[in-house]
Design an enzyme around this catalytic site. Structure first.
Site, PDB file in Angstrom:
ATOM      1  N   GLU A 108      15.458  46.021  -0.466  1.00  0.00           N
ATOM      2  CA  GLU A 108      15.812  45.892  -1.879  1.00  0.00           C
ATOM      3  C   GLU A 108      14.535  45.800  -2.694  1.00  0.00           C
ATOM      4  OE1 GLU A 108      17.849  42.760  -4.972  1.00  0.00           O
ATOM      5  OE2 GLU A 108      18.931  43.181  -3.101  1.00  0.00           O
TER       6      GLU A 108
ATOM      7  N   ASP B  64      18.315  49.282  -1.412  1.00  0.00           N
ATOM      8  CA  ASP B  64      19.022  48.750  -2.571  1.00  0.00           C
ATOM      9  C   ASP B  64      18.147  49.046  -3.781  1.00  0.00           C
ATOM     10  OD1 ASP B  64      21.178  47.892  -1.162  1.00  0.00           O
ATOM     11  OD2 ASP B  64      20.876  45.756  -1.509  1.00  0.00           O
TER      12      ASP B  64
ATOM     13  N   GLU C 129      18.401  42.588   5.443  1.00  0.00           N
ATOM     14  CA  GLU C 129      17.833  42.761   4.104  1.00  0.00           C
ATOM     15  C   GLU C 129      16.829  41.648   3.824  1.00  0.00           C
ATOM     16  OE1 GLU C 129      19.509  42.390  -0.430  1.00  0.00           O
ATOM     17  OE2 GLU C 129      20.721  43.527   1.007  1.00  0.00           O
TER      18      GLU C 129
ATOM     19  N   ASP D 142      15.071  37.051  -9.168  1.00  0.00           N
ATOM     20  CA  ASP D 142      15.759  38.272  -8.761  1.00  0.00           C
ATOM     21  C   ASP D 142      16.691  38.720  -9.884  1.00  0.00           C
ATOM     22  OD1 ASP D 142      16.642  40.332  -7.208  1.00  0.00           O
ATOM     23  OD2 ASP D 142      17.830  39.107  -5.843  1.00  0.00           O
TER      24      ASP D 142
ATOM     25  N   ASP E 124      22.281  48.084  -6.258  1.00  0.00           N
ATOM     26  CA  ASP E 124      22.416  46.625  -6.227  1.00  0.00           C
ATOM     27  C   ASP E 124      21.827  46.078  -7.521  1.00  0.00           C
ATOM     28  OD1 ASP E 124      22.774  44.026  -5.561  1.00  0.00           O
ATOM     29  OD2 ASP E 124      21.314  43.981  -3.937  1.00  0.00           O
TER      30      ASP E 124
ATOM     31  N   HIS F  16      30.748  42.394  -0.488  1.00  0.00           N
ATOM     32  CA  HIS F  16      30.815  41.157   0.277  1.00  0.00           C
ATOM     33  C   HIS F  16      32.295  40.831   0.467  1.00  0.00           C
ATOM     34  CE1 HIS F  16      26.943  40.663  -1.938  1.00  0.00           C
ATOM     35  NE2 HIS F  16      26.526  40.109  -0.814  1.00  0.00           N
TER      36      HIS F  16
ATOM     37  N   HIS G 185      13.541  42.428  -4.211  1.00  0.00           N
ATOM     38  CA  HIS G 185      13.111  41.485  -3.178  1.00  0.00           C
ATOM     39  C   HIS G 185      11.670  41.760  -2.765  1.00  0.00           C
ATOM     40  CE1 HIS G 185      17.529  40.653  -1.752  1.00  0.00           C
ATOM     41  NE2 HIS G 185      17.315  40.354  -3.016  1.00  0.00           N
TER      42      HIS G 185
ATOM     43  N   ASP H  57      17.701  41.802 -10.634  1.00  0.00           N
ATOM     44  CA  ASP H  57      18.623  42.880 -10.240  1.00  0.00           C
ATOM     45  C   ASP H  57      18.897  43.856 -11.377  1.00  0.00           C
ATOM     46  OD1 ASP H  57      19.004  42.145  -7.558  1.00  0.00           O
ATOM     47  OD2 ASP H  57      20.468  40.630  -8.102  1.00  0.00           O
TER      48      ASP H  57
END
Length: 442
Positions: free
Chosen positions: A276, A304, A240, A315, A347, A110, A279, A317
């Site tokens: 992802e 991802d 995404e 989330d 990710d 990002h 997600h 991750d």
């Protein structure tokens, strides 16, 4: 073929920041790395983006271990506690030393993760340019971004969204930020550009004009397509999907919802999807479901590769460690002919309790190994042929003249009614469930 790769921190603590592992100096790790020069149905799985892996800068180098209930737990040895450009450059050097030691040639970012925001747009862009110039130098000839993106969710200005904000000034600011992020992604040789709408949605429909916001999002994406072409960026634009968090309801809820949005606004030929896994599970699907939904609609562009916790409703991750799930995902990826120019982005972030630099390596190594084993299993399933034969036999009743008429759209209800009366009560065969079949290959 499994072989060992040794990762050693170098000896100069000034130029090689990862050498500062808990102040202990040199360290080494060994891990099995699967050689993935594999051909399946004529597809080179190495050169079609299937095993093109990427380090996520934000989780790996900006993750603090903090959560809603606790303070940060990670204090990396290269950090100096500031949010300066000098610190951003030092962090960038750590990023590329990590990438090189890990043997990965892609990274994702990002804009606000790699360079600090200034007091004005001009100062912010200047900060970003200075850090990106260093990143370009450190990339060399072999490393480049799998994708870049703009962070349109953390700053208070984006509390109502970016391109779906009720404030014109925010829409304008978001467009300016995306414009710059696309430019630096292009400058760095990025292969894709991602749009993730963490704040593009609503908390309540009582104060929301959904049609207004969705139309604005479409116009924003149309402008992004136009600018991509203007600057000569050849990469793929990716959306995404995510159902919620931080917004109660995001507009790109899942793969099917996002596909419908793209079709409604005539954007299907301009965008693909970055799926992802965590997600997908938040939206009530398996990762394989959303990957396959994107694939059969010609929209699978990138994955991802992470996972959530089945006991936790947010989330998280986590690094993907489920070989069975990885196998199912890879079946779809192989059917897709690969992911190029997309790939597999880690990710994922270290757990709050994992605070050593070597944990960064261990986590990525486990993720790589899981994906490699999933790919190997998927290749075996395809080459074995029994799974595809099972699917073919399940639908074999349509392999006749009437089935061909149905698939051609030439079987009307009157015709089908006559057959129903002629045949009587249909016989229904077993589906021969194979949920755990792939475990034999793990």
């Amino acid at each position: 073929m499994l072989h060992h790769v040794r990762i050693c921190a170098l000896s100069n603590p000034v130029e090689n920041v990862l050498n500062l592992v808990n102040g202990k100096g040199n360290f080494s790790l060994e891990f099995p790395k699967l050689h993935m020069r594999v051909l399946v149905a004529g597809i080179d799985l190495h050169t079609n983006g299937i095993m093109q892996k990427s380090v996520a800068f934000w989780h790996t180098f900006r993750g603090t271990g903090g959560d809603p209930f606790g303070a940060p737990t990670k204090y990396w040895p290269w950090e100096d506690g500031t949010n300066s450009v000098a610190m951003a450059k030092r962090r960038m050097r750590a990023n590329f030393e990590f990438i090189n030691k890990l043997g990965i040639d892609r990274w994702c970012f990002h804009d606000r993760d790699i360079a600090p925001e200034g007091k004005t747009i001009q100062e912010t862009n200047s900060n970003l340019d200075e850090v990106v110039k260093l990143a370009k130098e450190l990339q060399g000839d072999n490393i480049r971004p799998l994708w870049g993106t703009a962070q349109l969710f953390m700053h208070p200005r984006y509390m109502h969204g970016g391109c779906t904000s009720s404030e014109l000034g925010v829409y304008v600011y978001a467009a300016t930020q995306v414009k710059k992020a696309m430019e630096v992604t292009h400058y760095l040789g990025g292969e894709n550009y991602v749009f993730w709408g963490g704040r593009e949605g609503y908390q309540t429909l009582l104060n929301t004009d959904m049609e207004f916001e969705l139309d604005h999002m479409a116009k924003f994406l149309e402008a992004a397509v136009a600018y991509k072409k203007k600057i000569g960026f050849k990469g793929t634009l990716l959306i995404e999907p995510k159902p919620q968090e931080p917004t109660k309801h995001q507009y790109d809820w899942d793969a099917a919802t996002t596909m419908n949005f793209l079709q409604r606004h005539g954007l299907v030929g301009e965008f693909k999807l970055n799926i992802e896994c965590n997600h997908a599970t938040l939206s009530g699907h398996s990762c394989h479901h959303d990957v396959e939904t994107a694939r059969i609609n010609g929209l699978l562009g990138n994955i991802d590769a992470n996972s959530g916790d089945p006991q936790t409703g947010w989330d998280t991750d986590q690094f993907l460690t489920d070989i069975g799930e990885a196998t199912m995902i890879m079946l779809s990826v192989i059917k897709n002919g690969g992911l190029e120019p997309g790939g597999l982005n880690f990710d994922a972030k270290l757990r709050r309790e994992s605070t050593d630099v070597e944990d960064m390596f261990i986590a990525h190594i486990v993720g790589m190994d899981t994906l490699a084993r999933g790919l190997r299993n998927a290749a075996k399933l395809i080459e074995d042929g029994s799974l595809s034969e099972l699917i073919h036999m399940r639908y074999a009743s349509f392999d006749n003249e009437l089935g061909a008429l149905i698939e051609a759209g030439k079987a009307n209800f009157e015709m089908l009614e006559k057959k129903a009366i002629e045949w009587g009560e249909p016989k229904v065969a077993s589906a021969k469930q194979v949920v755990d079949r792939y475990n034999a290959f793990s």
